[in-house]
Write an enzyme that holds these catalytic residues in place. Structure first.
Site, PDB file in Angstrom:
ATOM      1  N   GLY A 720       0.800  -1.205   0.000  1.00 48.13           N
ATOM      2  CA  GLY A 720       0.000   0.000   0.000  1.00 48.13           C
ATOM      3  C   GLY A 720       0.832   1.253   0.000  1.00 48.13           C
ATOM      4  N   VAL A 722       1.668   5.200   1.974  1.00 48.67           N
ATOM      5  CA  VAL A 722       1.692   5.892   3.260  1.00 48.67           C
ATOM      6  C   VAL A 722       1.555   7.390   3.010  1.00 48.67           C
ATOM      7  CG1 VAL A 722       2.997   6.330   5.369  1.00 48.67           C
ATOM      8  CG2 VAL A 722       3.160   4.109   4.246  1.00 48.67           C
ATOM      9  N   LYS A 737      -1.156   4.515   6.743  1.00 52.48           N
ATOM     10  CA  LYS A 737      -0.839   3.487   5.753  1.00 52.48           C
ATOM     11  C   LYS A 737      -2.149   2.921   5.205  1.00 52.48           C
ATOM     12  CE  LYS A 737       1.607  -0.932   5.226  1.00 52.48           C
ATOM     13  NZ  LYS A 737       2.448  -1.941   5.930  1.00 52.48           N
ATOM     14  N   ASP A 843      11.511  -8.056   7.265  1.00 46.55           N
ATOM     15  CA  ASP A 843      11.677  -7.079   6.183  1.00 46.55           C
ATOM     16  C   ASP A 843      12.434  -5.859   6.681  1.00 46.55           C
ATOM     17  OD1 ASP A 843      11.495  -6.134   3.601  1.00 46.55           O
ATOM     18  OD2 ASP A 843       9.484  -5.305   3.851  1.00 46.55           O
TER      19      ASP A 843
END
Length: 1023
Positions: A720, A722, A737, A843
């Site tokens: 997505g 932000v 977000k 991540d």
């Protein structure tokens, strides 16, 4: 005695003398014959052990006198071999030990051949030997110590062989030796102090070996020495002051060692005959002695890659100066007088090389550079703080071949007189403030092979005259304000092979079909322009191209089928264009290692072979019509059943559309009623999925972000976008977000992140304020997370700034980087060891580390996080196990690519890469990392050599500035440079260890945190 008797006596005496002379002559003849025979046999043995492809020794046979053999010289009286000269005859083999039987030998010339094996110790039997030249062969083993028996030796040259072991102390017995040349071997150990006994020595060369220890103080006793070369070894400590008192010295070289300390202030007076002073590549510090101006015979002056500080003295007396290298020091103070020394060099009428790059030189570029010698070939001032304009008189330097001015603050127009420099081969004016147009006269530089004008403020059109530069290998005009079309003339430069970079400009129009002429080009960068129309099929003629970057343009249509013939292509980035159609199957067959097709309009099935076999190597986000592919891409399955085509009249279509709109409005009004008054599960004002937090609605988030305006867009991630927003409820800035729920796996990512953030609280983790799960005004699913706003953005923006940020944003300091590294380590330590259930982030990368007002680091984006053991929370397992571990290319642990389970060691790997990127300034995805080289190997190699070779230049400059301030304050003995480098080496070690290929070799994050905290303590103490 009467006369007759006297005559008889004299006659008898004469007869006896005659007999004696005849006997002596016979003996001498016999000795000569035997000696000559000995020499013959020795030479034939010598011949028998070598290969003679050119048959230069064909005359060496029994039918001719040895004194007439090729390369052999005999004495006139005794007819014994005195000189053996076989230099440069392409001979190979072993030198026979019988060479020691040539007892009258005075000179041996065997240089420039391919002799190998050991030097025969029998050379030590040649007590008449004066000259021994064995250089430029492949002799191995140790230098025979019994060469010291050759007491008449004047010249010994063993350079460029494969000799090893210590330098024999016995050689110091050669009191007549004048020249000792041992360079370019593998000698180890120290220089024996007894070398000072070589009282006749004039030339002493030991460069390019592995000698170590301190340079002996006793060398100062060699009062006849005029040439001393000790460079490219491992000598440390200071240069003995006694050496600076050898007034006969003309050449002194200690380059590429580990020497430290300063130079004596009277150097120019104690070495008045000096012609070459070569000190580069050490740790020498302090000012350049002003007395250097007294060394009026100086031809070469090289002190580059040291830590010299202060102003550069005048060179006005050095009329013979040809080569001067001051580069990579801390010279200058950023003031206007820093460049005065350039004017003093106008007296050096033989000057060819002038290098003062990578210092702290400031002030305006002086006009006097126009009066430098026309013999000047290299002029390098890159990496300083030079301002002002480039004088038009630069055009007077008509023999200039290399001009390096990049990374300064030079402004104004590039003078058109630059076109006078028609011998120019390399010109780099990048990273300055040049404005105006690129002068058309630049096309006069027909010998140019590299041209860099990148990161300036140049505008206007690319001059057509560049097409005259037929020898260009590299052309970089990136990050300017150039406009108009790409001239086809550029595409006719078939010489371009390194790269062509026109990225980050305002170029319009199409990519010329003439691009196919760039048949030798390895890399083409056109990204960040306004190019449009289709990608020409002629690009397929660029068969050796390895990297093609055309992202962030307006290219349209399908990818040309002809790209299938570009077999050398490794990286292809066409993201953020208007390309459509199916993704070609031929991409599977190319040797691509990185492919980005993101943010286009591709449709249909995603291929599965080749580069498409890895979700790490291939990016397809933003293409909403794709399906299929491997599970890691999380695309919907392809529906291959053909839908029945329903033929509908225009009236029917309008009717259906009208009814749909009315039904939609009714549904929306109904939903609004429920959302506002019933608060049911599907209301727009649905409660946060995290209990007890602020309640927000789609409407409030829409308003907070100005309708999700692009001006408030902070960034885009895997699932997505932000946005920055201002919430009515709190009147504070937040980061919102918005999940792209059309992306497969986004909803699951939302659940994972909510679940993770519900469980954790830590000062170095991004704080979640609330979450929203409901519908937008069209009734579509809507999910969002609201975070505390981080005013300083992401770490990635600071480490790898855009062109705009590069010029407006300051650089992260050394201590700030250490603090942020500790912040990230604290966050991981908490996740791994201090949560109820260990959490793996999965991540970690710079874009997921956010910085607040005080530059404190906060780890965010838990969309891929995993709980360990996963059996603890079944819901999370069910939701997250199908997401797949994706991570980000360059940061993801290598074992994940082999199917290994998620582990905290995987996070540690990502942390190690992040540390290396923070302190080297290089991304793990940098183009330099290929063919097995990666960031870990790059940094690890530097630890074994010189760590400063990999440190971010921004940090090195900061350290130099700190050291300079200390020197100005009078702390001449300060070692902060070395102490800081040691601390940096520790950080690099941490990064290398954490990013080890094997999980077992990685240190625990707790240990890394402790080590980093210790480094910070040392940094603060140094500062």
């Amino acid at each position: 005695m009467d006369l007759p008797n006297r005559d008889r006596v004299l006659s008898g005496s004469f007869s006896c003398l005659t007999i004696i002379i005849l006997l002596l002559g016979s003996v001498l003849t016999l000795v000569e014959v035997r000696g000559n025979k000995t020499d013959r046999l020795a030479l034939l043995e010598f011949k028998a052990r070598i290969v003679d492809p050119c048959r230069v020794l064909s005359s060496w046979n029994d039918s001719s006198d040895i004194c007439k053999w090729y390369g052999v010289t005999c004495g006139y009286r005794h007819r014994r071999v005195t000189v053996l000269n076989l230099s440069s005859e392409n001979l190979a083999g072993v030198v026979a030990p019988h060479i020691g039987n040539l007892s009258f030998l005075r000179e041996v010339y065997l240089q420039n051949n391919s002799f190998y094996s050991k030097i025969p110790p029998q050379f030590g039997r040649l007590f008449r030997l004066q000259k021994l030249f064995l250089n430029n062969n492949s002799f191995s083993g140790q230098i025979p110590s019994n060469l010291s028996h050759c007491s008449n030796l004047l010249n010994l040259d063993l350079r460029v062989n494969k000799l090893e072991g210590n330098l024999p102390a016995e050689l110091s017995f050669l009191s007549k030796l004048q020249q000792l040349k041992l360079g370019f071997n593998g000698l180890t150990g120290n220089i024996p102090p007894s070398s000072a006994n070589l009282s006749s020595l004039q030339v002493f060369i030991t460069n390019s070996n592995n000698l170590s220890g301190k340079i002996p103080e006793t060398l100062g006793r060699l009062r006849n020495l005029n040439f001393l070369s000790l460079g490219d070894n491992k000598f440390f400590s200071t240069i003995p002051i006694s050496i600076f008192n050898i007034s006969t010295l003309t050449t002194f070289s200690v380059i590429l060692n580990q020497l430290e300390g300063g130079l004596p202030s009277d150097l120019g007076f104690t070495l008045p005959n000096l012609k070459s002073l070569l000190l580069g590549g050490n740790y020498l510090s302090g000012p350049i002695p002003k007395s250097i101006s007294n060394a009026s015979n100086l031809i070469q002056f090289s002190i580059g890659s040291n830590n010299f500080t202060g102003n550069v003295p005048s060179f006005s007396n050095m009329r013979q100066l040809s080569f001067i290298d001051l580069g990579k020091n801390i010279l200058g103070s950023g003031q206007s007088a820093d460049l005065d020394f350039l004017c003093s060099l106008t007296n050096s009428t033989k000057l060819k090389v002038l290098c003062a790059r990578h210092n702290a030189l400031g002030g305006r570029m002086p006009n006097c550079i126009s009066n430098l010698s026309i013999t000047l070939s290299w002029f390098l001032l890159s990496g300083n703080h030079i301002s002002g304009v480039l004088p038009s008189g630069i055009g007077n330097l008509i023999n200039l071949e290399i001009l390096g001015m990049w990374a300064n603050n030079i402004s104004g127009n590039i003078p058109s007189e630059i076109g006078n420099l028609n011998k120019m081969k390399i010109m780099d004016l990048g990273q300055n403030d040049f404005s105006g147009q690129i002068p058309g006269s630049i096309g006069n530089l027909r010998m140019l092979i590299e041209l860099g004008l990148n990161i300036n403020n140049l505008r206007g059109l690319i001059p057509l005259s560049l097409g005259n530069c037929k020898n260009l290998l590299l052309l970089d005009l990136s990050t300017n304000d150039l406009s108009g079309n790409i001239p086809p003339q550029i595409m006719y430069l078939s010489s371009l092979s390194l790269y062509l970079d026109l990225s980050q400009n305002n170029l319009t129009g199409s990519l010329p079909i003439e691009v196919g002429n760039l048949k030798n080009l390895g890399e083409l960068r056109l990204n960040g322009n306004r190019l449009s129309q289709q990608i020409p099929s002629s690009i397929s003629s660029c068969v050796v191209m390895e990297r093609l970057y055309i992202q962030d343009n307006f290219f349209e249509g399908p990818l040309p089928s002809t790209i299938s013939s570009m077999r050398g292509l490794q990286i292809l980035n066409v993201s953020n264009n208007r390309l459509f159609g199916q993704i070609p199957k031929y991409l599977e067959l190319l040797n691509l290692t990185n492919l980005s097709l993101s943010y286009n309009d591709f449709n249909g099935a995603l291929p599965t072979g080749g580069v498409f076999g890895s979700a790490i190597s291939t990016s397809i986000v933003g293409n909403k019509k794709l399906c299929g592919g491997l599970p890691d891409f999380q695309l919907p399955k392809c529906n291959y059943k053909e839908a029945k085509q329903i033929r509908t009249s225009r009236t029917t279509k309008i009717l259906i559309s009208t009814i749909s709109v009315l039904v939609g409005v009714a549904c929306m009004l109904s939903l609004l009623y429920f959302f506002r008054y019933r608060h049911n599960k599907k209301s727009l004002a649905s409660s946060s999925s995290i209990e007890g937090l602020l309640h927000v609605s789609y409407h409030s988030l829409l308003k907070a972000t100005g309708g999700f305006s692009s001006t408030n867009l902070l960034g885009m991630g895997s699932f997505g976008s932000v946005y920055k927003g201002l919430l009515d409820q709190t009147q504070s800035n937040v980061a919102i977000k918005i999940l792209d729920l059309t992306h497969h796996g986004a909803s699951k990512s939302f659940i994972v992140e909510c679940e993770t953030l519900r469980r954790i609280r830590h000062r170095n983790l991004v704080k979640v304020l609330t979450a929203c799960s409901g519908f937008d005004f069209n009734g579509n699913d809507f999910k969002a997370l609201v975070y505390e706003f981080m005013s300083n953005g992401s770490l990635d923006e600071w480490l790898q700034p855009t062109a705009m940020q590069y010029t407006t944003r300051r650089k992260l300091s050394l201590l700030e980087r250490v603090n942020i590294a500790i912040d990230v380590a604290c966050a991981l330590d908490y996740l791994h060891h201090h949560c109820e259930t260990p959490i793996v982030h999965c991540d970690l990368k710079p874009s997921n580390v956010l910085l607040d007002d005080e530059m404190t680091g906060h780890v965010g984006d838990f969309g891929l996080a995993r709980f360990l053991p996963e059996t603890v929370h079944k819901l999370l397992v069910d939701q997250s196990s199908s997401i797949g571990v994706k991570g980000s290319f360059g940061y993801i642990a290598p074992e994940y690519g082999l199917g290994s389970a998620v582990s905290i060691e995987g996070d540690v790997y990502s942390f190690g890469v992040l540390i290396l990127e923070m302190f080297t300034g290089k991304r793990p995805t940098d183009d330099m990392f290929d063919n097995g080289l990666n960031l870990n190997c790059f940094a690890k190699a530097a630890l074994a050599n010189r760590v400063e070779n990999v440190i971010d230049p921004v940090l090195l400059q900061e350290i130099q500035e700190l050291e300079k301030r200390r020197m100005v304050a009078g702390d001449g003995k300060n070692k902060s440079w070395f102490s800081t480098l040691k601390c940096l080496a520790l950080i690099i070690e941490i990064g290398v260890c954490c990013s080890s290929k094997s999980p077992r070799e990685r240190m625990d994050i707790s240990d890394a945190l402790i080590k980093l905290q210790g480094v910070r303590k040392n940094f603060i103490a140094i500062a």
